[in-house]
Design an enzyme around this catalytic site. Structure first.
Site, PDB file in Angstrom:
ATOM      1  CB  ALA A  10      -0.927  -0.007   1.212  1.00  0.00           C
ATOM      2  N   GLY A  13       1.797   3.137  -6.003  1.00  0.00           N
ATOM      3  CA  GLY A  13       1.129   2.549  -7.162  1.00  0.00           C
ATOM      4  C   GLY A  13      -0.295   2.087  -6.892  1.00  0.00           C
ATOM      5  NE  ARG A  34       9.632  -4.381   0.538  1.00  0.00           N
ATOM      6  CZ  ARG A  34      10.276  -4.558  -0.610  1.00  0.00           C
ATOM      7  NH1 ARG A  34      11.299  -5.388  -0.649  1.00  0.00           N
ATOM      8  NH2 ARG A  34       9.914  -3.910  -1.695  1.00  0.00           N
ATOM      9  CB  SER A 140      -0.039  -9.366 -14.471  1.00  0.00           C
ATOM     10  OG  SER A 140       0.504  -8.755 -15.622  1.00  0.00           O
ATOM     11  CE1 TYR A 153       5.318  -9.306 -12.103  1.00  0.00           C
ATOM     12  CE2 TYR A 153       4.587  -9.191 -14.386  1.00  0.00           C
ATOM     13  CZ  TYR A 153       4.428  -8.839 -13.054  1.00  0.00           C
ATOM     14  OH  TYR A 153       3.367  -8.042 -12.674  1.00  0.00           O
ATOM     15  CE  LYS A 157       2.014 -10.117 -10.460  1.00  0.00           C
ATOM     16  NZ  LYS A 157       1.349  -9.740  -9.185  1.00  0.00           N
ATOM     17  N   PRO A 183      -4.372  -6.619 -14.704  1.00  0.00           N
ATOM     18  CG  PRO A 183      -3.835  -5.025 -13.100  1.00  0.00           C
ATOM     19  CD  PRO A 183      -3.813  -6.501 -13.350  1.00  0.00           C
ATOM     20  N   GLY A 184      -3.080  -4.839 -17.570  1.00  0.00           N
ATOM     21  CA  GLY A 184      -1.937  -4.725 -18.484  1.00  0.00           C
ATOM     22  C   GLY A 184      -0.981  -3.679 -17.928  1.00  0.00           C
ATOM     23  CB  VAL A 186      -0.593  -0.154 -14.206  1.00  0.00           C
ATOM     24  CG1 VAL A 186      -1.268   0.964 -13.416  1.00  0.00           C
ATOM     25  CG2 VAL A 186      -1.575  -1.294 -14.479  1.00  0.00           C
TER      26      VAL A 186
HETATM   27  P1  NDP Z   1       4.763  -0.398  -7.285  1.00  0.00           P
HETATM   28  O1  NDP Z   1       6.215  -0.678  -7.371  1.00  0.00           O
HETATM   29  O2  NDP Z   1       4.299   1.007  -7.364  1.00  0.00           O
HETATM   30  O3  NDP Z   1       4.158  -1.033  -5.955  1.00  0.00           O
HETATM   31  C1  NDP Z   1       4.554  -2.274  -5.474  1.00  0.00           C
HETATM   32  C2  NDP Z   1       4.108  -2.416  -4.033  1.00  0.00           C
HETATM   33  O4  NDP Z   1       4.463  -3.726  -3.569  1.00  0.00           O
HETATM   34  C3  NDP Z   1       4.780  -1.407  -3.121  1.00  0.00           C
HETATM   35  O5  NDP Z   1       3.829  -0.870  -2.234  1.00  0.00           O
HETATM   36  C4  NDP Z   1       5.796  -2.252  -2.357  1.00  0.00           C
HETATM   37  O6  NDP Z   1       5.933  -1.757  -1.032  1.00  0.00           O
HETATM   38  C5  NDP Z   1       5.101  -3.604  -2.318  1.00  0.00           C
HETATM   39  N1  NDP Z   1       6.058  -4.698  -2.107  1.00  0.00           N
HETATM   40  C6  NDP Z   1       7.017  -5.139  -2.957  1.00  0.00           C
HETATM   41  N2  NDP Z   1       7.736  -6.114  -2.375  1.00  0.00           N
HETATM   42  C7  NDP Z   1       7.202  -6.280  -1.127  1.00  0.00           C
HETATM   43  C8  NDP Z   1       7.514  -7.139  -0.049  1.00  0.00           C
HETATM   44  N3  NDP Z   1       8.517  -8.017  -0.094  1.00  0.00           N
HETATM   45  N4  NDP Z   1       6.767  -7.062   1.083  1.00  0.00           N
HETATM   46  C9  NDP Z   1       5.754  -6.168   1.162  1.00  0.00           C
HETATM   47  N5  NDP Z   1       5.403  -5.347   0.168  1.00  0.00           N
HETATM   48  C10 NDP Z   1       6.134  -5.391  -0.964  1.00  0.00           C
HETATM   49  O7  NDP Z   1       4.098  -1.262  -8.443  1.00  0.00           O
HETATM   50  P2  NDP Z   1       2.567  -1.533  -8.844  1.00  0.00           P
HETATM   51  O8  NDP Z   1       1.639  -0.720  -8.035  1.00  0.00           O
HETATM   52  O9  NDP Z   1       2.494  -1.449 -10.304  1.00  0.00           O
HETATM   53  O10 NDP Z   1       2.446  -3.077  -8.456  1.00  0.00           O
HETATM   54  C11 NDP Z   1       1.445  -3.584  -7.576  1.00  0.00           C
HETATM   55  C12 NDP Z   1       1.037  -4.963  -8.058  1.00  0.00           C
HETATM   56  O11 NDP Z   1       0.433  -4.861  -9.342  1.00  0.00           O
HETATM   57  C13 NDP Z   1       2.170  -5.965  -8.200  1.00  0.00           C
HETATM   58  O12 NDP Z   1       1.730  -7.219  -7.723  1.00  0.00           O
HETATM   59  C14 NDP Z   1       2.398  -6.018  -9.705  1.00  0.00           C
HETATM   60  O13 NDP Z   1       2.957  -7.247 -10.111  1.00  0.00           O
HETATM   61  C15 NDP Z   1       0.983  -5.832 -10.196  1.00  0.00           C
HETATM   62  N6  NDP Z   1       0.820  -5.376 -11.561  1.00  0.00           N
HETATM   63  C16 NDP Z   1       1.443  -4.229 -11.991  1.00  0.00           C
HETATM   64  C17 NDP Z   1       1.277  -3.822 -13.286  1.00  0.00           C
HETATM   65  C18 NDP Z   1       1.997  -2.642 -13.845  1.00  0.00           C
HETATM   66  O14 NDP Z   1       2.156  -2.555 -15.083  1.00  0.00           O
HETATM   67  N7  NDP Z   1       2.423  -1.692 -13.042  1.00  0.00           N
HETATM   68  C19 NDP Z   1       0.379  -4.541 -14.201  1.00  0.00           C
HETATM   69  C20 NDP Z   1      -0.200  -5.728 -13.650  1.00  0.00           C
HETATM   70  C21 NDP Z   1      -0.009  -6.104 -12.367  1.00  0.00           C
HETATM   71  P3  NDP Z   1       7.327  -1.599  -0.235  1.00  0.00           P
HETATM   72  O15 NDP Z   1       8.403  -1.393  -1.249  1.00  0.00           O
HETATM   73  O16 NDP Z   1       7.102  -0.433   0.667  1.00  0.00           O
HETATM   74  O17 NDP Z   1       7.438  -2.883   0.518  1.00  0.00           O
HETATM   75  C1  8X3 Z   2       2.802  -5.898 -15.246  1.00  0.00           C
HETATM   76  C2  8X3 Z   2       2.399  -5.680 -16.653  1.00  0.00           C
HETATM   77  O1  8X3 Z   2       3.001  -6.239 -19.069  1.00  0.00           O
HETATM   78  O2  8X3 Z   2       4.698  -5.183 -17.701  1.00  0.00           O
HETATM   79  O3  8X3 Z   2       2.256  -7.072 -14.761  1.00  0.00           O
HETATM   80  O4  8X3 Z   2       4.121  -7.475 -17.343  1.00  0.00           O
HETATM   81  S1  8X3 Z   2       3.615  -6.168 -17.737  1.00  0.00           S
END
Ligand code: NDP
Ligand code: 8X3
Length: 252
Positions: A10, A13, A34, A140, A153, A157, A183-184, A186
């Site tokens: 949280a 993103g 974290r 994803s 990766y 997913k 999602p695609g 983001v």
């Molecule tokens: P961000 O990097 O903005 O957010 C990732 C979040 O995950 C951060 O809040 C981070 O918090 C947390 N996180 C990562 N590792 C850990 C850990 N070991 N323990 C606890 N928290 C962790 O990326 P997104 O918002 O894009 O990603 C969020 C999710 O969406 C992911 O699962 C990603 O795979 C998925 N996703 C993203 C897409 C994209 O294109 N962006 C598309 C599809 C899916 P902190 O570092 O503070 O621990």
């Molecule tokens: C994140 C979207 O297309 O970069 O899951 O893998 S992509």
């Protein structure tokens, strides 16, 4: 709505936007991640803006010990859990599998798959006891279509999607719902994390497309959790208008 919502990842993103939309609508939020200072900033923002209960939990989902020690007491102190958003996750590296780092692979599997299992195992007993709850897992499009240089990766997913389906089957005798959001691309810190802080390379991912924004995904997460008890949305796939599949993006 006064529900109790636990969101992992949280601090930025999609997870941050989920925290905002639930709090905006009156739900209480328990925010895990974290980065302590970011958790504190989000807590201050949401408490001031919406007056809901905001609790934070410094948690590394890769650590089974951490999750098993902290999640149950945090939920008890929070007052319960009605919705779990398993959002914490990341990609590391974009390389042909034969050239890719095993350390990166382990980090992705530990976070995206094992972390989700650890957290869900701590949350489900609360939901089973109350015979209700909603688990929203962040998959994803990468879990539907593998793409070159993303084998591990994509596999994590795909595992998220399969875990959701299996948990939905195993809890079918309850009112618990399970949803996979797929999602695609983001526009978040995702690519900066993937490229180990290389901001220029990260920016190039989003250049030439009108990428979907984290708040778009949060809208969908919020929507799926606000359906009648009879209705369960199992999967939602969303992508930019300029994306047709994980590997097919039209750049302008
Ligand atoms: P961000 O990097 O903005 O957010 C990732 C979040 O995950 C951060 O809040 C981070 O918090 C947390 N996180 C990562 N590792 C850990 C850990 N070991 N323990 C606890 N928290 C962790 O990326 P997104 O918002 O894009 O990603 C969020 C999710 O969406 C992911 O699962 C990603 O795979 C998925 N996703 C993203 C897409 C994209 O294109 N962006 C598309 C599809 C899916 P902190 O570092 O503070 O621990
Ligand atoms: C994140 C979207 O297309 O970069 O899951 O893998 S992509």
């Amino acid at each position: 709505m006064n529900r109790h919502v636990l969101i992992t990842g949280a601090t930025s993103g999609i997870g941050l936007e989920c925290a905002r939309i639930f709090a905006q609508h009156g739900d209480h939020v328990l925010l895990a991640g974290r980065r302590e200072e970011r958790l504190a900033a989000v807590k201050a923002e949401l408490e001031t803006a919406y007056g809901v209960q905001v609790q934070t939990l410094i948690l590394d989902v890769r650590s089974r010990e951490d999750v098993e020690a902290k999640v149950k007491p945090a939920i008890e102190a929070f007052g319960g859990v009605d919705v779990l958003v398993n959002n914490a996750g990341l990609a590391q590296g974009l390389d042909d599998f034969q050239d890719s780092s095993v350390d990166d692979a382990v980090t992705m599997i530990d976070t995206n798959v094992k972390g989700l299992i650890y957290v869900t195992k701590e949350v489900l007993p609360f939901m089973m006891a109350q015979n209700s709850g909603h688990i929203v897992n962040m998959g994803s499009t990468a879990g539907i279509y593998a793409y070159p240089k993303g084998a591990v990766y994509c596999a994590t997913k795909a595992a998220v999607k399969t875990l959701s389906d299996g948990i939905r089957m195993d809890t079918i005798g309850t009112d618990i719902k399970v949803t996979t959001i797929q999602p695609g691309i983001v526009e978040t810190d995702f690519s900066a994390v993937r490229f180990h802080g290389d901001e220029e390379r990260a920016k190039s991912v989003y250049a030439g497309i009108e990428a979907i924004q984290p708040e778009d995904v949060a809208d969908v997460v919020y929507y799926v959790t606000n359906q009648p008890r009879r209705l369960q949305i199992s999967d939602v796939t969303i992508m930019a208008n300029q994306q047709a599949a994980g590997f097919m993006v039209h750049k302008k």
